[in-house]
Design a protein around this motif. Structure first.
Motif, PDB file in Angstrom:
ATOM      1  N   UNK A  38      -8.894 -23.896  27.570  1.00 46.05           N
ATOM      2  CA  UNK A  38      -7.800 -24.842  27.712  1.00 46.05           C
ATOM      3  C   UNK A  38      -6.537 -24.334  27.026  1.00 46.05           C
ATOM      4  N   UNK A  39      -6.682 -23.807  25.818  1.00 47.40           N
ATOM      5  CA  UNK A  39      -5.529 -23.310  25.066  1.00 47.40           C
ATOM      6  C   UNK A  39      -4.894 -22.110  25.748  1.00 47.40           C
ATOM      7  N   UNK A  40      -5.707 -21.140  26.141  1.00 43.02           N
ATOM      8  CA  UNK A  40      -5.162 -19.955  26.804  1.00 43.02           C
ATOM      9  C   UNK A  40      -4.539 -20.298  28.156  1.00 43.02           C
ATOM     10  N   UNK A  41      -5.180 -21.206  28.877  1.00 40.04           N
ATOM     11  CA  UNK A  41      -4.644 -21.613  30.176  1.00 40.04           C
ATOM     12  C   UNK A  41      -3.283 -22.257  30.060  1.00 40.04           C
ATOM     13  N   UNK A  42      -3.093 -23.087  29.051  1.00 40.19           N
ATOM     14  CA  UNK A  42      -1.805 -23.766  28.909  1.00 40.19           C
ATOM     15  C   UNK A  42      -0.732 -22.840  28.336  1.00 40.19           C
ATOM     16  N   UNK A  43      -1.103 -21.954  27.425  1.00 39.43           N
ATOM     17  CA  UNK A  43      -0.120 -21.036  26.827  1.00 39.43           C
ATOM     18  C   UNK A  43       0.362 -19.973  27.797  1.00 39.43           C
ATOM     19  N   UNK A  44      -0.562 -19.439  28.612  1.00 38.43           N
ATOM     20  CA  UNK A  44      -0.253 -18.289  29.462  1.00 38.43           C
ATOM     21  C   UNK A  44      -0.300 -18.592  30.952  1.00 38.43           C
ATOM     22  N   UNK A  45      -0.427 -19.868  31.303  1.00 38.97           N
ATOM     23  CA  UNK A  45      -0.478 -20.280  32.718  1.00 38.97           C
ATOM     24  C   UNK A  45      -1.583 -19.546  33.478  1.00 38.97           C
TER      25      UNK A  45
END
Length: 75
Positions: A38-45
């Motif tokens: 979730x964190x990586x998906x939101x930070x790096x699209x």
């Protein structure tokens, strides 16, 4: 709560394969994996399929480096 260190890689359009190592506070390793994605998906699209998790390691209180994770574990 427990501390976890998650390492892996993700596909970056500009730089190719990008490695990462993140510390999170979670109840178990499944929750730690979901929080990392979730964190990586939101930070790096990123999409879920672009993220590859290689290792999930449970940490002791002395091994935790991130101050936010230390606070969450001790609270």
């Amino acid at each position: 709560m427990k501390g976890f260190r998650i390492s892996g890689s993700f596909d970056d359009a500009r730089q190719g394969q990008q490695s990462f190592c993140i510390e999170v506070a979670a109840e178990n390793d499944i929750e730690a994996k979901e929080q990392t994605i979730s964190t990586l998906g939101s930070r790096h699209k990123l999409k879920r399929w672009q993220i590859t998790i290689k290792e999930i390691k449970e940490l002791t209180n002395d091994e935790v480096i991130d101050h936010v994770v230390k606070y969450k574990i001790s609270a």
